[in-house]
Design a protein around this motif. Sequence first.
Motif: not given
Length: 118
Positions: A50-53, A55-58, A70-74, A93-95
């Motif tokens: 998600t955009a707000w996560c 750990y996703c940013k990390k 990689y391919v990303e799905f929001d 949970g994400v990522p």
Amino acid sequence: MKIVAVLFVAFATLTSGAFVATMNLATPDTTLATQQSAAQTNKNVVLYATAWCGYCKKMRAFFDAHNIPYVEFDIDNSQEGLDRYYSVGGTGGVPLVTVNDTVVKGFNPSRVLQLMQN
């Protein structure tokens, strides 16, 4: 300075177009050996995020630093991404990362590297 190229990947089943594929083409802090090993693998890496996560940013930064395409799905903005997320075992949970058919839940860069080397 990082140079990031956005790759447009066409999937026969993709209808929403809500995905991003990125590959870091140059990072001065990444060793040549790491870049070569990532480039030589034929791994299919997918990030469900998600955009707000935070750990996703990390996880994105980790992929960039290790030159892992990689391919990303929001999953907040893509119904197809959300459907795929649930189909691979996502439970909220994400990522969530898949390397080929192996699922890695949460921020676990050491496990991702292990799967990239196998």
